[in-house]
Design an enzyme around this catalytic site. Structure first.
Site, PDB file in Angstrom:
ATOM      1  CE  LYS A  44      85.984  51.322  19.385  1.00  0.00           C
ATOM      2  NZ  LYS A  44      84.381  50.769  18.770  1.00  0.00           N
TER       3      LYS A  44
ATOM      4  CD  GLN B  40      81.778  52.480  16.833  1.00  0.00           C
ATOM      5  OE1 GLN B  40      83.102  52.159  16.864  1.00  0.00           O
ATOM      6  NE2 GLN B  40      80.870  52.038  17.664  1.00  0.00           N
TER       7      GLN B  40
ATOM      8  CG  ASP C  30      83.905  44.781  17.450  1.00  0.00           C
ATOM      9  OD1 ASP C  30      84.386  45.221  18.467  1.00  0.00           O
ATOM     10  OD2 ASP C  30      83.376  45.459  16.689  1.00  0.00           O
TER      11      ASP C  30
END
Length: 301
Positions: free
Chosen positions: A54, A98, A121
């Site tokens: 990422k 995460q 997200d």
């Protein structure tokens, strides 16, 4: 004749290129640069790989990448304090924590501490609710990538029947909502469903996110259906490690009209859509026009 292969790598490359071009154009016009902050708690090997990918792809797309690595025994107050600081940081436009988190941390509380405007997200309850009611919101990355690939194969979803196998908050539920918002007739199956093969044989679109290697068989699939395999399972094959999906790819490909492989299908689109979400969040936070990224802008086929 076999199914058309849906090449997620090529689609993702097109999305990343579009993000990079718009980021550069916006920077030239405003002097501002989108910023993505990724928070990793602990040293889960798979999470380490994702975080590195990422960060690398964010920089390649012309964004700032901020990585925050915390020890596995980090307490909730310390993690929440970091998130609040990132919420207030004008250089950070997207925040991603995460998952999975260590067991002593409440993932829901952590996710909902992120500003909805920076929740790239798409997991914050505000974004979940807005997507569920068909309003403009940040959409979870994996379902967004699936929808972008599906729209490239289906110009109009009206009249189509879709089956989503799996009902997680990360993929299954938002995927079903997006398909429903697109006027599909939507069915959702999960581990307690007793008639999945019968449901699958009715579906023009099958999206599988069950976490069961080779679950979906060829005899389940309606001839010509589009099959999106979200599963990523690590197994041993002939004594060697292998990545496989939730679909029996080698057999289903002879029945389906189009199908994603594993690896190289949905996976690459997830990070590409994270970058697209970060760009959108950047635009909204700075009062800039946000143009949706479409695969057709740089058609990989």
């Amino acid at each position: 004749m076999g199914a058309q292969l849906i090449d997620g790598k090529s689609y993702a490359a097109a999305v990343r290129a579009g993000v990079a071009q718009r980021s550069a154009a916006l920077h030239a016009r405003t002097g501002l640069t989108p910023g993505l902050a990724v928070v990793l708690v602990g040293q889960d090997p798979a999470s380490e790989v994702y975080v590195r990918a990422k960060g690398k792809q964010a920089v390649e797309a012309g964004m700032r990448s901020f990585e925050h690595r915390l020890p596995a025994d980090t307490q909730a107050d310390d993690l929440l304090g970091l998130i609040h600081r990132l919420n207030d940081d004008p250089q950070v436009h997207g925040i991603l924590v995460q998952l999975p988190l260590p067991a002593h941390l409440d993932a829901r509380a952590v996710i909902n501490a992120i500003s909805p405007a920076k929740d790239v997200d798409g997991f914050h309850i505000s974004n979940v609710g807005m997507v569920g009611t068909g309003q403009d919101a940040i959409v979870p990355c994996t379902p967004l990538g699936c929808m972008m690939m599906l729209r490239h194969h289906h110009a109009d979803f009206r009249g189509l029947t879709a089956l989503v196998i799996g009902h997680s908050n990360i993929v299954g539920k938002p995927m079903a909502r997006l398909l429903l918002n697109a006027d599909c007739t939507v069915m959702v199956a999960h581990k307690s469903s007793t008639n999945i093969p019968e449901l699958a044989r009715m579906a023009d679109i099958v999206v599988v996110a069950a976490g069961v290697p080779g679950l979906v068989r060829a005899e389940w699939i309606k001839p010509g259906a589009t099959v999106i395999d979200v599963g990523i399972n690590r197994i041993q094959r002939d004594g060697k490690p292998a990545l496989v999906g939730d679909v029996d790819f080698e057999n289903v490909r002879h029945v389906a009209g189009a199908i994603t492989p594993v690896p190289g299908g949905v996976g690459p689109m997830t990070i590409a859509c994270l970058l697209a979400n970060t760009l959108s969040a950047f635009c909204h936070q700075n009062g800039l026009e946000d143009q949706p990224l479409l695969l057709d802008e740089q058609d990989p086929t």
